[in-house]
Design an enzyme around this catalytic site. Sequence first.
Site, PDB file in Angstrom:
ATOM      1  N   ASP A 156      -3.430  -6.425   7.034  1.00  0.00           N
ATOM      2  CA  ASP A 156      -3.886  -5.470   5.920  1.00  0.00           C
ATOM      3  C   ASP A 156      -3.902  -6.333   4.589  1.00  0.00           C
ATOM      4  OD1 ASP A 156      -3.934  -2.883   3.907  1.00  0.00           O
ATOM      5  OD2 ASP A 156      -3.094  -2.272   5.760  1.00  0.00           O
ATOM      6  N   HIS A 233      -1.958  -1.293  -0.724  1.00  0.00           N
ATOM      7  CA  HIS A 233      -2.382  -0.735   0.603  1.00  0.00           C
ATOM      8  C   HIS A 233      -1.643  -1.358   1.777  1.00  0.00           C
ATOM      9  CE1 HIS A 233      -4.913   0.176   4.025  1.00  0.00           C
ATOM     10  NE2 HIS A 233      -5.288   1.403   3.212  1.00  0.00           N
ATOM     11  N   SER A 555      -5.810   5.493   7.097  1.00  0.00           N
ATOM     12  CA  SER A 555      -4.852   4.260   6.877  1.00  0.00           C
ATOM     13  C   SER A 555      -3.365   4.590   6.815  1.00  0.00           C
ATOM     14  CB  SER A 555      -5.326   3.617   5.508  1.00  0.00           C
ATOM     15  OG  SER A 555      -6.661   2.988   5.591  1.00  0.00           O
TER      16      SER A 555
END
Length: 775
Positions: A156, A233, A555
């Site tokens: 990620d 994220h 996600s």
Amino acid sequence: MRLLYRVTSIIMSFLSIYLIFITLIFAHVTDILLTQANLETTVHIVYMGEKQHDDVELITSNHHDLLSSVLGSRGASAESMIYSYRHGFSGFAAKLTESQARSISEIPGVVQVIPNHFYKVQTTRSWAYLGLSSSSPSNLLHETKLGEDVIIGVLDTGVWPESKSFNDEGIGPIPSRWKGFCQKGERFDPAKNCNKKLIGARFFFDGLQAALGEPFNSSKYNEYLSARDAVGHGTHTASTAGGSFVHNVCVRGLAYGTARGGAPHARLAMYKVVWNGLGTAADILKAFDEAIHDRVDVLSLSLGLTIPLYPEIDNRDLIYYGSFHAVANGITVVCSAGNSGPVAQTVLNVAPWVITVGASTIDRSFPTPIILGNNKTLMGQAMFFGKNTGFVGLIYKERAVFELPHRCESLSLNDTWVAGKVVFCFTLTYGQALSPALSNVLMAGGLGMIVASNPTRYLFEYAGMPFIFVNYNIGTQILDYFRSNRDPKVRLIASKTYIGKHAPTYVASFSSRGPNSLSPAILKPDVVAPGADILAAYTPGQGAENGYKFLSGTSMAAPHVSGIVALLKSLHPDWSPAAIKSALVTTAWTADTYSGEPILAEGDITRIADPFDFGGGLVNPNRARDPGLVYELGIEDYIQYLCSMGYDEIAINHLTQKAKSCPRMTTSVMDLNLPSITIPNLNNPVNLTRTVTNVGAISSEYKAIIKPPPGVSVVVKPDYLIFSPKIKKISFTVTISTTHQVTTKYYFGSLTWTDGLHKVRIPLSVRSEFSELVW
């Protein structure tokens, strides 16, 4: 006779006096009981709405004045009051009798008097919703010691190591098989930033730097040249999969509870491959390579390309390459399905060897009252945690004759008519696509936005002003009010957190849908997991002042499954990636966990979800720990699949690293031993083969329960399976034929094997197709 009459009279008189005495006593006792009830004090919350000024001491003094007017003295007020609410709104909590509470409720300026009640501390919710409450001693979470011996790798944007979600309190030694490390870099010191929880942190950017054609400038891209997460994220997904326990987490009062990952004692290894939205296949493949070397058990990827998809043997999408080799090494790979829903055929990461995860909602919502000037209250959904607006002007831009409608997304800085008003508008889009319009309204002086949208579930935080979604029906009611009033007003009330059975389960509108556009006979997504309004760790700032933030997307769904896979791997270390995937698919919920009603799919029209929305269904961790039977697959089966797809054999050889991969005779793609059956073009009868492996009781008998798709015949032979110490695997055939005379849409059914205890369910998806009429 006269004597008898006198005696009777005396007795009657005595009885009358006695009854009067008993009545008086009863009345007196009743008065005492009522008086005691009125004198018994309990805590009440006196809510007075928006505060009138910012002098907090004066506000508290006013609260005491009001309370003193009922209790009779300042001393009594001081003894009664518990809290004075004086920062976000005005009000107080005090010990009051019922009669005192009634008296206060009648005082001008008091909006409501609310009896105090108990709230149970909740997790930030998705894990308890899935049945993995940390307070329950008998679920998968505790059977696996919270995933203590499992290593989750996350590809990620990196990690914010200081987050409390990565603390190693109560976690034992690092597994001896771990071969990875933490890499030193900009603002990342392994000695300080890694521990027994965060055991690996690497970054890969050489491929990106080569693609840019110049040295990577971290300042230019607002990045850190290290595994440190600049955008949040990766921190969010990692903490969702395996974050440690962090108590008392919320976002400005919303979703209060304990934040944690699915496997809170699992170890985390971060592989940073995305830099400010940029990531190359080369870097991703290198991260796969290192993760295989490092001996992770699970790899979580919330990454993907867009439609059209590249074949699994195409080197332009090396996630397929990397995941193929990871699975060949026994590592389960979990990927997000994409956020292009509710459009069909948009699902991503469709290789049969990975687990592809769509997004669902959970049993939590954020109801937000909208009070019109006529005192009618309508409910929207928002993450509005600011001050209540009071009654302010409501504005809607009517269109002129021959003019196109004014949509929310068209609002610009030039729309000065929004100044000092709450803007109401309709939109055909949703979610983050409205961010520019929202910013424009704020900068043009608007006080808030009410957006009529379908669907309304894609919420996001916006601290600048209220931003509330309503559906078209409520939007039409607001518009009717606006048009029928010369001076329309509206009052917006801060959002509350609702948790419970009345919030139904949906497949989120943004979640990409099947059928699989690359290989239609392979059902994707495999399952869905919570992915809407998920609260998890985040990079400080950027709307996450306390280091936690809501995000929505597949996600967020993928790391939920990664956390569950970690627990299953801990419980069953010998299970293959295919067995784990089968366990998740065949045990998934297809009905709401509270009501038993079908799971719904959000979209232009909300409907009952089907396998192209949710695959096998919503993941059910506790049932997946004991699925009874599994549909096994090995790397040779996946090679056979590639060959049966008709791909170039040289390209297949490159992927498999074999000189010759494909046999002379290939089987049908539909014979791949998946926990699903999908037939995209049925006209003549089709015979399929599946094999199940017993992972339950050694001696057991299963019978088939068939729910055929409408207009489709499904015959299973044998329809009884008998397992014994010598028979652990049994194959069966499925014959499928159609009675339709025209090309149809997909129809859905299921095949379930049951022994009375287990229900091993696979979805059936069948489309009849006739070559004379195909679309």
